[in-house]
Scaffold this active site. Structure first.
Site, mmCIF file in Angstrom:
data_model
loop_
_atom_site.group_PDB
_atom_site.id
_atom_site.type_symbol
_atom_site.label_atom_id
_atom_site.label_comp_id
_atom_site.label_asym_id
_atom_site.label_seq_id
_atom_site.Cartn_x
_atom_site.Cartn_y
_atom_site.Cartn_z
ATOM 1 N N TRP A 27 0.808 -1.236 0.000
ATOM 2 C CA TRP A 27 0.000 0.000 0.000
ATOM 3 C C TRP A 27 0.833 1.275 0.000
ATOM 4 O O TRP A 27 1.806 1.386 0.754
ATOM 5 C CB TRP A 27 -0.885 0.000 1.258
ATOM 6 N N MET A 28 0.386 2.238 -0.796
ATOM 7 C CA MET A 28 1.008 3.575 -0.799
ATOM 8 C C MET A 28 -0.085 4.631 -0.729
ATOM 9 O O MET A 28 -1.131 4.480 -1.360
ATOM 10 C CB MET A 28 1.805 3.740 -2.097
ATOM 11 N N ASN A 29 0.165 5.739 0.025
ATOM 12 C CA ASN A 29 -0.650 6.936 -0.174
ATOM 13 C C ASN A 29 0.241 8.143 -0.420
ATOM 14 O O ASN A 29 1.039 8.084 -1.367
ATOM 15 C CB ASN A 29 -1.774 7.104 0.859
ATOM 16 N N ASP A 30 0.114 9.206 0.322
ATOM 17 C CA ASP A 30 0.712 10.505 -0.050
ATOM 18 C C ASP A 30 2.185 10.478 -0.476
ATOM 19 O O ASP A 30 2.999 9.783 0.155
ATOM 20 C CB ASP A 30 0.688 11.475 1.142
ATOM 21 N N GLN A 76 3.983 7.637 1.830
ATOM 22 C CA GLN A 76 3.296 6.916 2.898
ATOM 23 C C GLN A 76 3.179 5.460 2.462
ATOM 24 O O GLN A 76 2.633 5.171 1.395
ATOM 25 C CB GLN A 76 1.910 7.525 3.143
ATOM 26 N N SER A 125 2.810 11.954 7.010
ATOM 27 C CA SER A 125 3.362 12.749 5.909
ATOM 28 C C SER A 125 4.231 13.909 6.375
ATOM 29 O O SER A 125 4.098 14.392 7.495
ATOM 30 C CB SER A 125 2.225 13.280 5.034
ATOM 31 N N ARG A 168 -0.616 18.063 11.526
ATOM 32 C CA ARG A 168 0.284 17.181 10.789
ATOM 33 C C ARG A 168 0.679 17.698 9.408
ATOM 34 O O ARG A 168 0.189 18.698 8.930
ATOM 35 C CB ARG A 168 -0.358 15.805 10.637
ATOM 36 N N ASP A 169 1.551 16.911 8.779
ATOM 37 C CA ASP A 169 1.974 17.091 7.391
ATOM 38 C C ASP A 169 2.804 18.364 7.189
ATOM 39 O O ASP A 169 2.493 19.196 6.332
ATOM 40 C CB ASP A 169 0.752 17.087 6.445
ATOM 41 N N GLU A 182 -5.385 18.872 5.203
ATOM 42 C CA GLU A 182 -4.198 18.010 5.232
ATOM 43 C C GLU A 182 -3.165 18.502 4.205
ATOM 44 O O GLU A 182 -3.513 19.204 3.254
ATOM 45 C CB GLU A 182 -4.593 16.558 4.884
HETATM 46 C C1 FRU Z 1 -3.471 12.415 3.752
HETATM 47 C C2 FRU Z 1 -3.132 11.844 5.125
HETATM 48 C C3 FRU Z 1 -2.211 12.787 5.873
HETATM 49 C C4 FRU Z 1 -1.511 11.870 6.830
HETATM 50 C C5 FRU Z 1 -1.361 10.615 6.005
HETATM 51 C C6 FRU Z 1 -1.458 9.353 6.811
HETATM 52 O O1 FRU Z 1 -3.824 11.474 2.816
HETATM 53 O O2 FRU Z 1 -4.315 11.600 5.852
HETATM 54 O O3 FRU Z 1 -2.876 13.872 6.493
HETATM 55 O O4 FRU Z 1 -0.279 12.386 7.240
HETATM 56 O O5 FRU Z 1 -2.390 10.641 5.041
HETATM 57 O O6 FRU Z 1 -1.125 8.249 6.035
#
Ligand code: FRU
Length: 485
Positions: free
Chosen positions: A18-21, A37, A78, A148-149, A200
Site C-alpha cells: 500500500w502507498m498513499n501521499d 506513505q 506525511s 500534521r503534514d 491536510e
Molecule cells: C493524507 C493523510 C495525511 C496523513 C497521512 C497518513 O492522505 O491523511 O494527512 O499524514 O495521510 O497516512
C-alpha cells in the site's frame, strides 16, 4: 501477468503493498527523491512508514529500502524534506545534508486520543540512510488533535525556515533558524475556502505570473480529507495570495473556493524542494487516488500510483490568475511511435482512429470549434466499454465520463462523470490526454483545466475514437505517441 494488468507503464507505483501521499520531495545532487506513505505489510492503510524511490528524470524510478519506520513516538505520517545547505541544524559538521520533517502519530493523547507531533530525521549520505533526531519531537500543540503534514522551506527574505502544517481545518505557520526550534507565526484558514473536511498536506510557494519574475504570487495548496456525505471524496483546494514571511493573505474573497483538479484522483499533492535556481520550475506530484475508495481499488499485490509529475505555473486570464499544470517535459523522451494527422474534419459517425490499439499513450489535439455541440475522444474502448474525454461547446465544459470505463463496481461513488470549466480561446481548444493502464489525465489549454481520474479497464480495451455530436469539428492537428518506460 494478469494480476499486473493495471500496473502503470509511466506512473510511479510501489513494487508491492500500500502507498498513499507523496512525502519528502527533494532534489539533491542530481537526484529527485520521492518518499511516500507506505504500509509494507499490507495492501490497505496500516502503520505508516516512508517508502523511498530515486530518479534522475522524474519518470524512471529506482526503488530504495524503506527510509523511516514507526518508533516509540508512533507512526511516520506525511511530511517534507529539505537540503540544509548551511548546516543550520548542526547535523552535518558544516556541510550540506538532507533533513526530513514529518509527523509522528500515536494514540498517547489524553484518554488514548490521537496525538500528532513533528519530528526530524537526517541523512548524510544523499538520502540512502536516515537517523532520527534524538530530540524528537520538535513541535507539539495539544490544541489540535489533527496537527500534521509539515512542509518546510527556506524563506530567503527573512533568512529562516518556514513550516506550514495542517491544524484542524486551518493551517499553522511557524519559523525556525535551525529546523529544531520552532516559533509560531500565524494561522490561516478560518472562514477561508472550503471546510468540508479536515485540512491536510499543505504547501506554500512563490510563482511568477505569466513567467514575469517581477510579478509573483504565493500559492497555498490544501488537501481536504474525505467527508462521507460528498461524492467527490478527498480533494485539493488552492489559494493565491501574498506571504511576507509571517502571514499568508488570500487575494480572493474568503468564501470563494478554487479546486486544483476537476477529477477525483489527485490528492495530497505537494511540490519538490531545492530544484536548482537555473531550473526555475515548481514541480508537483499527487497521489492518484481518493480516500473514498482508495483501499478497495481492484489491483492485486500493490495499491495506488502517483499522478504524473507536473510543472506548476500562474497565468492571468481576463482579471483572474489561475494555477496551471503541465506534465514535466522529461516525459517527452519516453514517447515512441508517434503518429501525426493534420486538418481532419470530424463528422458524427466518422472515426479515423478506429484501427488503433493503445493502452499507454499520450495524445495532443488542437480542435477548431464548428457546429458540433460536443466532441472529444473515447479512450480504452471495446465494444462494451469506453471512457469519454469530451467537451461541451456551449457550456465550455471539459469532462471525463468513466461510467462505462470497465471495472467500476467496487465502490458506488467510483463510476461517474467529472466536469470542469475550460475556455476555448478564439474558438480553439487544445487537449493533452495521458492514458496509462489505470488512469487518464487531461490537460486543456495551457493546463488551466485538469481532470485526473483512475480507470480499471476490464479486459483488452485498447480502442480509441475521436467523435463529434450534432455537427462537425475540425481537428487542426493530432499527434499520438505510445509511452514505455
Ligand atoms: C493524507 C493523510 C495525511 C496523513 C497521512 C497518513 O492522505 O491523511 O494527512 O499524514 O495521510 O497516512
Amino acid at each position: 501477468m494478469l494480476q499486473d494488468r493495471y500496473r502503470p507503464n509511466f506512473h510511479f507505483t510501489p513494487q508491492q503493498q500500500w502507498m498513499n501521499d507523496p512525502n519528502g520531495l527533494v532534489y539533491f545532487q542530481g537526484e529527485y527523491h520521492l518518499f511516500y506513505q507506505y504500509h509494507p505489510d499490507g495492501t490497505t492503510w496500516g502503520p505508516m512508514h516512508w517508502g523511498h524511490a530515486i530518479s534522475k528524470d522524474l519518470v524512471s524510478w529506482d526503488h530504495m529500502p524503506v527510509a523511516l519506520e514507526p518508533d516509540e513516538h508512533g507512526y511516520i505520517f506525511s511530511g517534507s524534506a529539505v537540503v540544509d545547505w548551511e548546516d543550520t541544524s548542526g547535523f552535518f559538521g558544516g556541510g550540506a545534508g538532507l533533513v526530513a520533517i514529518f509527523t509522528h502519530h500515536d494514540n498517547a493523547g489524553e484518554n488514548g486520543s490521537v496525538r500528532e507531533r513533528q519530528s526530524l530525521a537526517y541523512s548524510s549520505d544523499s538520502g540512502r540512510t536516515w537517523t532520527k533526531y534524538s530530540g524528537n519531537p520538535v513541535l507539539a500543540d495539544t490544541r489540535f488533535p489533527d496537527f500534521r503534514d509539515p512542509k518546510v522551506f527556506w524563506h530567503t527574505k527573512s533568512k529562516r525556515w518556514i513550516m506550514i502544517l495542517a491544524s484542524g481545518q486551518t493551517v499553522s505557520i511557524y519559523h525556525s533558524p535551525n529546523l529544531k526550534e520552532w516559533t509560531f507565526a500565524s494561522q490561516f484558514g478560518e472562514g477561508e475556502g472550503s471546510h468540508i473536511g479536515v485540512w491536510e498536506c499543505p504547501d506554500l510557494f512563490e510563482l511568477p505570473v505569466d513567467g514575469d519574475p517581477s510579478h509573483t504570487k504565493w500559492v497555498m495548496l490544501v488537501s481536504i480529507g474525505n467527508a462521507p456525505e460528498y461524492p467527490e471524496g478527498s480533494r485539493t483546494q488552492y489559494f493565491i495570495g501574498q506571504f511576507n514571511g509571517t502571514e499568508f493573505k488570500n487575494d480572493d474573497a474568503a468564501e470563494s473556493v478554487r479546486w486544483l483538479d476537476g477529477g477525483r484522483d489527485n490528492y495530497a499533492g505537494v511540490s519538490w524542494s531545492d530544484l536548482p535556481a537555473e531550473d526555475g520550475r515548481r514541480i508537483y506530484i499527487g497521489w492518484l487516488s481518493n480516500w473514498k475508495y482508495a483501499q478497495v481499488t481492484p489491483t492485486e499485490g500493490w495499491r495506488s500510483a502517483m499522478t504524473l509529475p507536473r510543472t506548476l505555473g500562474l497565468r492571468s486570464r481576463a482579471n483572474r490568475i489561475l494555477l496551471v499544470q503541465r506534465p514535466v517535459q522529461e516525459l517527452d523522451q519516453w514517447k515512441t511511435d508517434t503518429m501525426q494527422w493534420n486538418d481532419l474534419l470530424i463528422e458524427p459517425g466518422y472515426n479515423p482512429l478506429s484501427g488503433l490499439a493503445l493502452t499507454s499513450f499520450m495524445l495532443e489535439a488542437e480542435f477548431e470549434l464548428q457546429t458540433a455541440t460536443e466532441f472529444g475522444f473515447k479512450v480504452r474502448t471495446s465494444k462494451e466499454y469506453e471512457t469519454v474525454v469530451g467537451y461541451l461547446a456551449e457550456a465550455q465544459e471539459l469532462f471525463v465520463d468513466r461510467t462505462q470505463s470497465g471495472k467500476t463496481d467496487f465502490h458506488t461513488d467510483f463510476p461517474g462523470r467529472h466536469a470542469v470549466e475550460a475556455e476555448a480561446v478564439d474558438g480553439r481548444l487544445v487537449l493533452r490526454i495521458w492514458v496509462d493502464r489505470c488512469s487518464v489525465e487531461v490537460f486543456a489549454g495551457e493546463g488551466e483545466a485538469v481532470i485526473t481520474d483512475l480507470l480499471f479497464p476490464i479486459d483488452e480495451q485498447p480502442g480509441l475514437a475521436v467523435y463529434a455530436k450534432h455537427g462537425n469539428v475540425r481537428l487542426a492537428s493530432l499527434s499520438i505517441s505510445s509511452i514505455f518506460v
